[in-house]
Design an enzyme around this catalytic site. Structure first.
Site, PDB file in Angstrom:
ATOM      1  N   HIS A  72       0.847  -1.191   0.000  1.00 45.68           N
ATOM      2  CA  HIS A  72       0.000   0.000   0.000  1.00 45.68           C
ATOM      3  C   HIS A  72       0.883   1.242   0.000  1.00 45.68           C
ATOM      4  O   HIS A  72       1.667   1.453   0.923  1.00 45.68           O
ATOM      5  CB  HIS A  72      -0.934   0.009   1.211  1.00 45.68           C
ATOM      6  CG  HIS A  72      -2.156  -0.835   1.019  1.00 45.68           C
ATOM      7  ND1 HIS A  72      -3.327  -0.650   1.704  1.00 45.68           N
ATOM      8  CD2 HIS A  72      -2.389  -1.868   0.167  1.00 45.68           C
ATOM      9  CE1 HIS A  72      -4.227  -1.535   1.296  1.00 45.68           C
ATOM     10  NE2 HIS A  72      -3.678  -2.295   0.381  1.00 45.68           N
ATOM     11  N   TYR A 199      -9.388   5.715   6.941  1.00 47.18           N
ATOM     12  CA  TYR A 199      -9.582   6.122   8.338  1.00 47.18           C
ATOM     13  C   TYR A 199     -10.601   7.248   8.316  1.00 47.18           C
ATOM     14  O   TYR A 199     -10.343   8.310   7.743  1.00 47.18           O
ATOM     15  CB  TYR A 199      -8.272   6.634   8.944  1.00 47.18           C
ATOM     16  CG  TYR A 199      -7.246   5.560   9.218  1.00 47.18           C
ATOM     17  CD1 TYR A 199      -7.196   4.920  10.453  1.00 47.18           C
ATOM     18  CD2 TYR A 199      -6.306   5.191   8.256  1.00 47.18           C
ATOM     19  CE1 TYR A 199      -6.243   3.945  10.730  1.00 47.18           C
ATOM     20  CE2 TYR A 199      -5.338   4.213   8.525  1.00 47.18           C
ATOM     21  CZ  TYR A 199      -5.323   3.598   9.767  1.00 47.18           C
ATOM     22  OH  TYR A 199      -4.375   2.628  10.035  1.00 47.18           O
ATOM     23  N   PRO A 291      -5.040   0.929  18.465  1.00 47.75           N
ATOM     24  CA  PRO A 291      -4.778   0.387  17.123  1.00 47.75           C
ATOM     25  C   PRO A 291      -4.752   1.435  16.003  1.00 47.75           C
ATOM     26  O   PRO A 291      -4.292   1.123  14.894  1.00 47.75           O
ATOM     27  CB  PRO A 291      -5.927  -0.600  16.906  1.00 47.75           C
ATOM     28  CG  PRO A 291      -6.997  -0.171  17.845  1.00 47.75           C
ATOM     29  CD  PRO A 291      -6.313   0.447  19.017  1.00 47.75           C
ATOM     30  N   LYS A 295       0.374   0.293  14.969  1.00 49.23           N
ATOM     31  CA  LYS A 295       1.759   0.244  15.445  1.00 49.23           C
ATOM     32  C   LYS A 295       2.048  -0.911  16.410  1.00 49.23           C
ATOM     33  O   LYS A 295       3.206  -1.134  16.775  1.00 49.23           O
ATOM     34  CB  LYS A 295       2.131   1.577  16.131  1.00 49.23           C
ATOM     35  CG  LYS A 295       2.244   2.737  15.163  1.00 49.23           C
ATOM     36  CD  LYS A 295       3.446   2.567  14.256  1.00 49.23           C
ATOM     37  CE  LYS A 295       3.429   3.472  13.058  1.00 49.23           C
ATOM     38  NZ  LYS A 295       3.719   2.797  11.805  1.00 49.23           N
ATOM     39  N   TYR A 383       3.727   6.702   9.711  1.00 46.68           N
ATOM     40  CA  TYR A 383       2.877   5.557   9.342  1.00 46.68           C
ATOM     41  C   TYR A 383       3.707   4.425   8.741  1.00 46.68           C
ATOM     42  O   TYR A 383       3.516   3.255   9.068  1.00 46.68           O
ATOM     43  CB  TYR A 383       1.758   5.983   8.378  1.00 46.68           C
ATOM     44  CG  TYR A 383       0.636   4.971   8.338  1.00 46.68           C
ATOM     45  CD1 TYR A 383      -0.471   5.074   9.183  1.00 46.68           C
ATOM     46  CD2 TYR A 383       0.702   3.872   7.483  1.00 46.68           C
ATOM     47  CE1 TYR A 383      -1.486   4.128   9.166  1.00 46.68           C
ATOM     48  CE2 TYR A 383      -0.300   2.910   7.461  1.00 46.68           C
ATOM     49  CZ  TYR A 383      -1.396   3.057   8.306  1.00 46.68           C
ATOM     50  OH  TYR A 383      -2.391   2.111   8.294  1.00 46.68           O
TER      51      TYR A 383
HETATM   52  C1  PHB Z   1      -6.524  -3.986  10.595  1.00 48.39           C
HETATM   53  O1  PHB Z   1      -6.481  -4.274   9.388  1.00 48.39           O
HETATM   54  O2  PHB Z   1      -6.968  -4.791  11.426  1.00 48.39           O
HETATM   55  C2  PHB Z   1      -6.045  -2.653  11.026  1.00 48.39           C
HETATM   56  C3  PHB Z   1      -5.483  -1.809  10.084  1.00 48.39           C
HETATM   57  C4  PHB Z   1      -5.048  -0.559  10.467  1.00 48.39           C
HETATM   58  C5  PHB Z   1      -5.186  -0.149  11.765  1.00 48.39           C
HETATM   59  C6  PHB Z   1      -5.728  -1.002  12.720  1.00 48.39           C
HETATM   60  C7  PHB Z   1      -6.173  -2.264  12.339  1.00 48.39           C
HETATM   61  O3  PHB Z   1      -4.772   1.092  12.124  1.00 48.39           O
END
Ligand code: PHB
Ligand code: APR
Length: 388
Positions: A72, A199, A291, A295, A383
């Site tokens: 990505h 997000y 989450p 990280k 990130y």
């Molecule tokens: C996930 O794919 O479970 C996931 C991805 C990004 C995040 C948290 C969880 O920031």
């Protein structure tokens, strides 16, 4: 039994360290409280920094990840119906890799088995003795009591493990922040709604669109800590998710039956130091992040990187400096990941006690990120992962 390094916990941290050390001729035993199937049944995050990917290669377990993972080059931030993309590749020249923690753990278990690695499952009453002198570990398994003598003990036993608790209260300093909400996550065999993660912040709270592969999606909505997954039917989950996404995304969302549904609380936590005598802490045993920003697994990986290199230097070059520096180096990177995860959590969630002023601050922070290339670069650097 005698080994060089006794590892408590057979999650990703413990398995990765064991695998890496084995390839350098350093002997380990891994003690895991649960069964392999239980560990593999836990659904966790799925975003790997390139530092983690490099470690998997160094451990000789990169083949399936290379074949099945997805690169990505960016991620989308949405707010209401507005969206913008943060291009990691353009801002940093780097990227992240989508590959589930479950798959990482499965590959590590397979590799450990293929190399004849010593993993003891279903261990109970693990106790670490004499950590500041000549350590040994006792535990119960298969109806008997056992003892492992070792040079070092590594606590990879997660947030609820015994290793951190072994360090006396007078030595440990703990820093903690609990957030007043959780994430309700759903895994479904449906195509992801977008080719990058989204997000999303909305008046109804945060939502995240993530994925594992072309027909496996992972979605989250911010929920109350009082909720239980049973309170949420699939229909209610999809309806709430759609209401928190930009309309054009919600219209494209493919829904289906959930194959897993769970709630995770959000917490920031760090314990210092990460070494006490001959006991080292790695991963969730030493620190937790919310989450947001993905990280958790990646900070575990940087701990493993520092400790692995320190142990190799000790055993192969008779030089203890890497071990002496472990705690300070690991913590320096951990705190920056803590800051990023905390900042991103504050940026995107609705807080129960949020004032009108707090909301304005969030909006200004988001607007600055949308409009400012330097801010996007800072986001992207964090990130994709800060250097080790
Ligand atoms: C996930 O794919 O479970 C996931 C991805 C990004 C995040 C948290 C969880 O920031
Ligand atoms: N004895 C033996 N094993 C134990 C004990 C104990 N007393 N306590 C816990 N364990 C085991 C757990 O069963 C688990 O399998 O330790 C393991 C810890 O694994 P994780 O919690 O997954 O922690 P870690 O390996 O550090 O993984 C990093 O990053 O994405 C985040 O939280 C996510 O698990 C992930 C973590």
């Amino acid at each position: 039994m005698r080994t060089q390094v006794a590892i408590i916990g057979g999650g990703p941290s413990g398995l990765l360290l064991s695998q890496l050390l084995h390839r350098k001729g350093i002997d380990t035993v891994v003690l895991e409280r649960k069964t392999r199937d239980y560990v593999l049944g836990r659904i966790r995050a799925g975003i790997l920094e390139t530092g983690f990917v490099d470690l998997m290669h160094e451990a000789g377990v990169g083949a399936r990840m290379d074949a099945e993972s997805f690169v990505h080059d960016g991620a989308v931030i949405a707010c209401g119906n507005a969206m913008f993309d943060i291009n990691f590749k353009r801002r940093t020249g780097s990227h992240v890799v989508v590959y589930g923690q479950t798959e990482v753990t499965r590959d590590l278990y397979d590799a450990r088995e293929a190399m004849g690695g010593n993993i003891v499952f279903n261990t109970e009453n693990v106790v670490i003795h004499d950590a500041t002198a000549t350590p040994y570990v006792t535990y119960d398994a298969d109806g008997g009591s056992h003892r492992i003598d070792c040079d070092y003990v590594v606590g990879c036993d997660g947030f609820h493990g015994v290793s951190r608790q072994t360090i006396p209260r007078t030595v440990r300093r703990e820093y903690e922040k609990a957030y007043p909400f959780g994430w309700l996550g759903v895994l479904s065999e449906t195509p992801p709604v977008h080719d990058e993660l989204i997000y999303s912040c909305s008046d109804r709270g945060f939502a995240l669109c993530s994925m594992r592969n072309a027909n496996l999606s992972r979605y989250y909505v911010q929920c109350s800590l009082d909720d239980s997954p049973d309170d949420w039917s699939d229909a209610q989950f999809w309806d709430e998710l759609k209401r928190r996404l930009p309309e054009e995304i919600a219209e494209r969302l493919v829904t289906g039956p959930s194959i897993e549904k769970s709630i995770a609380p959000l917490r920031s936590f760090v314990t210092e130091p990460m070494r006490w005598g001959n006991l080292f802490l790695c991963g969730d045993a030493a620190h937790i992040v919310p989450p947001t920003g993905a990280k958790g697994l990646n900070t575990a990986a940087s701990d493993i990187h520092y400790l692995y290199n320190g142990l190799v230097r000790f055993y192969l070059d008779d030089d203890a400096q890497g071990l002496e520096e472990y705690s300070a180096k690991a913590l320096a990177r951990v705190w920056k990941a803590e800051r990023f995860s905390w900042w991103m959590t504050n940026l995107l969630h609705r807080f129960p006690d949020q004032t009108a002023f707090d909301l304005k601050m969030q909006q200004a922070d988001l607007a600055f990120l949308r409009e400012n290339e330097a801010a996007q670069q800072v986001f992207a650097q964090n990130y994709v992962g800060l250097p080790y």
